[in-house]
Scaffold this motif. Sequence first.
Motif, short mmCIF file in Angstrom:
data_model
loop_
_atom_site.label_atom_id
_atom_site.label_comp_id
_atom_site.label_asym_id
_atom_site.label_seq_id
_atom_site.Cartn_x
_atom_site.Cartn_y
_atom_site.Cartn_z
N MET A 202 0.83 -1.21 0.00
CA MET A 202 0.00 0.00 0.00
C MET A 202 0.86 1.26 0.00
SD MET A 202 -3.07 1.10 -0.21
CE MET A 202 -3.24 2.83 -0.61
N VAL A 203 1.93 1.30 0.79
CA VAL A 203 2.75 2.51 0.82
C VAL A 203 3.51 2.68 -0.50
CG1 VAL A 203 2.94 2.67 3.32
CG2 VAL A 203 4.62 1.33 2.05
N ILE A 204 3.90 1.55 -1.11
CA ILE A 204 4.55 1.63 -2.42
C ILE A 204 3.58 2.18 -3.46
CG2 ILE A 204 5.46 0.22 -4.31
CD1 ILE A 204 6.79 -1.54 -2.15
N HIS A 205 2.34 1.68 -3.45
CA HIS A 205 1.33 2.16 -4.40
C HIS A 205 1.05 3.65 -4.18
CE1 HIS A 205 -2.12 1.52 -7.15
NE2 HIS A 205 -2.67 2.50 -6.45
N ALA A 206 0.90 4.05 -2.93
CA ALA A 206 0.60 5.46 -2.63
C ALA A 206 1.72 6.38 -3.09
CB ALA A 206 0.34 5.63 -1.14
N ALA A 207 2.97 5.94 -2.89
CA ALA A 207 4.12 6.75 -3.29
C ALA A 207 4.25 6.81 -4.80
CB ALA A 207 5.39 6.18 -2.67
N LYS A 208 4.13 5.66 -5.43
CA LYS A 208 4.36 5.56 -6.87
C LYS A 208 3.26 6.23 -7.68
CE LYS A 208 5.40 2.02 -10.37
NZ LYS A 208 5.54 0.56 -10.59
N GLU A 209 2.00 6.02 -7.28
CA GLU A 209 0.87 6.48 -8.09
C GLU A 209 0.36 7.86 -7.68
OE1 GLU A 209 -0.01 4.76 -10.67
OE2 GLU A 209 1.15 2.94 -10.23
N SER A 220 6.56 -8.08 11.61
CA SER A 220 7.40 -9.10 10.98
C SER A 220 8.71 -8.49 10.51
CB SER A 220 6.67 -9.73 9.78
OG SER A 220 7.56 -10.50 9.00
N VAL A 221 9.82 -9.00 11.05
CA VAL A 221 11.14 -8.52 10.63
C VAL A 221 11.37 -8.83 9.16
CG1 VAL A 221 13.63 -8.80 10.98
CG2 VAL A 221 12.10 -8.75 12.95
N GLN A 222 10.99 -10.03 8.73
CA GLN A 222 11.24 -10.43 7.34
C GLN A 222 10.45 -9.56 6.37
OE1 GLN A 222 11.04 -14.60 6.42
NE2 GLN A 222 12.08 -15.22 8.28
N GLN A 223 9.21 -9.23 6.72
CA GLN A 223 8.43 -8.36 5.86
C GLN A 223 9.08 -6.99 5.72
OE1 GLN A 223 4.49 -8.34 7.62
NE2 GLN A 223 3.76 -9.93 6.24
N ALA A 224 9.51 -6.41 6.84
CA ALA A 224 10.11 -5.08 6.81
C ALA A 224 11.39 -5.07 5.96
CB ALA A 224 10.42 -4.61 8.23
N GLU A 225 12.20 -6.09 6.11
CA GLU A 225 13.44 -6.15 5.34
C GLU A 225 13.15 -6.28 3.85
OE1 GLU A 225 15.45 -9.45 7.09
OE2 GLU A 225 16.27 -8.27 8.77
N TRP A 226 12.19 -7.14 3.49
CA TRP A 226 11.84 -7.31 2.07
C TRP A 226 11.29 -6.01 1.50
CZ3 TRP A 226 8.06 -6.75 -1.47
CH2 TRP A 226 8.11 -7.51 -2.64
N ALA A 227 10.42 -5.35 2.26
CA ALA A 227 9.78 -4.12 1.77
C ALA A 227 10.79 -3.01 1.56
CB ALA A 227 8.70 -3.68 2.76
N GLN A 228 11.72 -2.84 2.50
CA GLN A 228 12.71 -1.78 2.35
C GLN A 228 13.60 -2.03 1.13
OE1 GLN A 228 11.39 0.92 4.12
NE2 GLN A 228 13.58 1.39 4.05
N LYS A 229 13.93 -3.28 0.87
CA LYS A 229 14.72 -3.60 -0.31
C LYS A 229 13.94 -3.28 -1.58
CE LYS A 229 17.18 -7.43 -2.56
NZ LYS A 229 17.52 -8.87 -2.51
N GLU A 237 12.75 5.69 -1.99
CA GLU A 237 13.17 5.90 -0.59
C GLU A 237 12.74 7.24 -0.03
OE1 GLU A 237 15.19 5.06 -3.19
OE2 GLU A 237 16.98 4.03 -2.48
N GLY A 238 12.60 8.25 -0.86
CA GLY A 238 12.21 9.57 -0.38
C GLY A 238 10.74 9.69 -0.02
N LEU A 239 9.94 8.68 -0.44
CA LEU A 239 8.49 8.75 -0.18
C LEU A 239 7.99 7.60 0.69
CD1 LEU A 239 7.15 9.76 -3.73
CD2 LEU A 239 7.21 11.19 -1.68
N ALA A 240 8.47 6.39 0.43
CA ALA A 240 7.93 5.21 1.13
C ALA A 240 8.94 4.65 2.13
CB ALA A 240 7.55 4.14 0.11
#
Length: 420
Positions: A202-209, A220-229, A237-240
Motif C-alpha cells: 500500500m505505501v509503495i502504491h501510494a508513493a508511486k501512483e 514481521s522482521v522479514q516483511q520489513a526487510e523485504w519491503a525496504q529492499k 526511498e524519499g516517499l515510502a
Amino acid sequence: MRLAEIFERIVGPEAPVRFRAFDGSEAGDPTSDVSIVIRTPVALNYLAGSPGAVGLTRAFVAGHIDVEGDMYTALRRMSELTLVDSVSPGQVLGLVRDIGWVKFVNRVPPPPQEMRRGRLLGRGTRHSKSRDAEVIHHHYDVSNEFYELVLGPAMTYTCAVYPGTDTSLEQAQWHKHDLVARKLGLEEGMRLLDVGCGWGGMVIHAAKEYGVRGLGVTLSVQQAEWAQKKIAELGLEGLAEVRHLDYRDVPDGSFDRVSSIGLTEHIGKKNVPDYFASLYRKLKPGGRLLNHCITRPDNHSPARKPGGVINRYVFPDGELEGPGWLNTEMNEAGFEVRHQENLREHYALTLRDWSANLDRNWEAAVAQVGEGTARVWRLYIAGSRLGFERNVVQLHQILGVKLDGTDAGMPLRPRFEPGG
C-alpha cells in the motif's frame, strides 16, 4: 470391517470422490478426479485422539492422509455429502482388531506446524505486544521466497479487488490498492500510515501512483526487510518507508490518512475500541481511516474458536467481528462512518489464484518451507475459499472520517472507481 466399508457407510456408496486406504480397500467413484487416501494407521491415531477437523488436519499435515487432485474440489464435494449412517461400536471394535488395539489408541504428538497453547502462554497474555509478535512470527516469518511463490509479484497477502472474474491476480491487487487510495482521497504531499503493512504494497502504491509519503509498520522482521529492499529497487526511498514497529508505538497526530488492511483480525475484540481510538489520534483533523478486514456475517456466532484448526495452524489468537459491531466501534471512537462495502466474493477469487500459484509452484514451495507447512497452506487456502463462497466469512471495507469541526471533506456523491 475394512476402512473403505466405513467410509461408504458414512458418506454413502455414490460419493463423488475416490477413497483408498492402506489396508487395500477402496470405495467411492473410481473415475473421480480427486482421491482421499489414508496412507497409514497413524491417521486413525490422530482421529481417535481428536475426532473431527483437528484430527483430520493433523493427519493431513503429517502426511498420513493425502488428497490427490484439486484440494478445493475435494473439500467442496465432501462438504456437500449427506452423512447417511453412523458406525456402530461393534464395527469400530472390528476395525480395532484388524489394525491392532495398541496402534489404534496410541497417542501421537501433533505435527510441529501446530501452535501449541503452552508456547503462546510463555509469551504473555493474549494480544500483549510480546505475544502478538510471536503470533505474527509464527505465520509471517516463514519465508519471503515462499510468499513470493504463493502471492505472486504483488506480494500482497490480503483480498484483491477484481473488475472481472478473469482479471489477473496482479491486476486485481493493484486495483485493490487503488480502491483504498481513492476512498482515502490520496493527494500528492499527504502523509499516509499503513498499519500491519505486510510487504509494503500500500505505501509503495501510494508513493508511486499518488506522490504520497507513506510509512508502513509491521511486526514481521522479514516483511520489513523485504519491503525496504523493494522500495530501494523502485527508487522510492524519499516517499515510502516500512519499519519493524508496533502500530501502538507510532506517534499521534502526524498523518493525513491511515489504512489498515488485514490487521483488525489480529487485534482481539476487547482491544478494538482502543485500536480505533489510537488510529483516530494518529490522524489530523479532516483525516480518513480505511479499515479493511475479514469479518463474520453476524455478531452472534463466536468471534474465535481457540481450539479450532485456524487458531492452531494459521492465525493463533485471531478474532473476527461482525461489520455492524465494527461500524459502531469506529463511530464510538469519533469517526464519522461514510462508506462500507462487502468484498466477500473478491476474497474467494483471490484465494482461487493463490491456490493455483501454490499448486503450480508446489515443489519449490516444499523446498522452501517443508512439506508439512506447505500442506497447511494447501488446506487453509482451499478451505478459506469455500468459506467465503458460502458466506461463512466476509470481507468488509469501512471508511471513516475524523471531522474537522463539521467538515468531512467528502464529495457530495463520492464514486471510488476510476473515472469517478
